[in-house]
Motif scaffolding. Structure first.
Motif: not given
Ligand SMILES: [Cu+2]
Length: 337
Positions: A122-148
């Motif tokens: 999913x990550x390889x396809x959804x966030x591939x370079x050609x589809x995301x010329x400007x990369x996301x700056x997201x770095x933290x997500x408390x909920x997902x970190x607690x889950x994993x």
């Protein structure tokens, strides 16, 4: 100084012949001493005769016949062609272990592997370079970190509870009335001894291909003398090695224990059903490591007692009372027991 030295030398030379004479005399004395025991040479022969006497008395009058050699059931207590799972189990710990493997561990590792693979794809396809010329700056997500963090901890706890229980079961000390066999690994065969039943060690060697086929037994797994055990009674194996490290392993009984020289390892288990269970040495122990198979023949308890008596052994505790009564009248036709 020089004068004193030469005086001493002269003196020594003067006495020299006498000293030589003395040593000759000693030599003769020694010869006399050496000759003396020759007269007593008869003595050891005499004691050899004495030693032979008890041997004649010791020949036990065994009247009980050994039960007939059990035929193995194909596919039971031995591997089957094409098999990829654990062998069918015939001991309580074996059932727990197989359950842990088949019901808990195998599905869990399958789900985790598939989930991780799916996320990566999913990550390889959804966030591939050609589809995301400007990369996301997201770095933290408390909920997902607690889950994993929490989910893996819960998974490990779910595995730990039955796993530690199984580990404890595997090393539970044997009850007092357990049938005890001392197993010794040799290069390259096994020795079995029943100390509590007074049966001395006998050895177990692999059958040749012709012998195994003639017996209807699996070649490379079938030995000449099996370890005879009762089904349904607790069993304690005391396992050791005589030369190098071997390992005593019977997959269908969930038994695997190293046989280490100078050490006594203990393994306790119960066999649920009469049958023949095959295994092999499972520690690389030298040139013929692959040719020291193991076979356990589990007999119904009464037949096991009959076997003990047939080997000149003695029964123990409660078994003794029950079986002595059963065995006494008939000196044991096999059908009766
Ligand atoms: Cu070995």
């Amino acid at each position: 100084m020089k004068k004193v030295k030469s005086l001493v030398l002269a003196g020594l030379l003067a006495f020299a012949p006498a000293t030589a004479m003395n040593s000759q005399a000693f030599a003769q004395d020694n010869a006399a001493v050496a000759a003396a025991p020759a007269d007593g040479a008869a003595a050891p022969a005499e004691s050899a005769v004495n030693a032979a006497a008890p041997a004649a008395d010791a020949a036990p009058a065994v009247t009980v016949a050994a039960p007939p050699r059990m035929k193995p059931t194909p596919g039971v207590g031995m591997p089957s062609p094409g098999e990829i799972s654990l062998q069918e189990q015939f001991s309580p710990t074996g059932h727990t272990a197989r359950w842990l493997h088949d019901v808990l561990l195998l599905p869990l590792i399958t789900i985790i592997s598939v989930l991780v693979l799916a996320l990566m794809l999913y990550v390889m396809v959804r966030f591939r370079r050609s589809a995301n010329p400007i990369p996301s700056k997201t770095s933290h997500n408390t909920l997902i970190e607690v889950i994993w963090t929490v989910v893996p901890v819960v998974i490990l706890l779910v595995i730990a509870v039955p796993s530690i229980g199984l580990l404890a079961d595997q090393y539970k000390p044997a009850p007092k009335d357990a049938v005890t066999v001392k197993v010794t690994g040799y290069q390259w065969y096994w020795g079995y001894e029943y100390p509590d039943n007074g049966i001395g060690e006998y050895v177990s060697n692999m059958l040749t291909k012709e012998q195994a086929e003639a017996n209807g037994e699996p070649y490379l797994l079938a030995p000449d003398n099996r370890m005879i055990l009762p089904a349904g009674r607790p069993i304690k194996l005391i396992i050791t090695g005589a030369d190098v490290i071997h390992a005593f392993a019977i997959p269908s009984l969930w038994v695997k224990m190293d046989a280490v020289p100078g050490r006594l390892n203990e393994k306790t288990f119960t066999i649920e059903k009469p049958g023949v269970y095959y295994g092999q040495c499972s520690e690389l122990c030298g040139a013929r490591h692959a040719f020291m198979p193991i076979a356990i023949e589990a007999l119904p308890p009464a037949q096991f007692d009959q076997w003990v008596l047939s080997q000149g052994g003695k029964l123990r505790g409660a078994d003794a009372a029950v079986t002595a009564a059963a065995a006494a009248p008939a000196a044991a036709p096999a059908e009766k027991l």
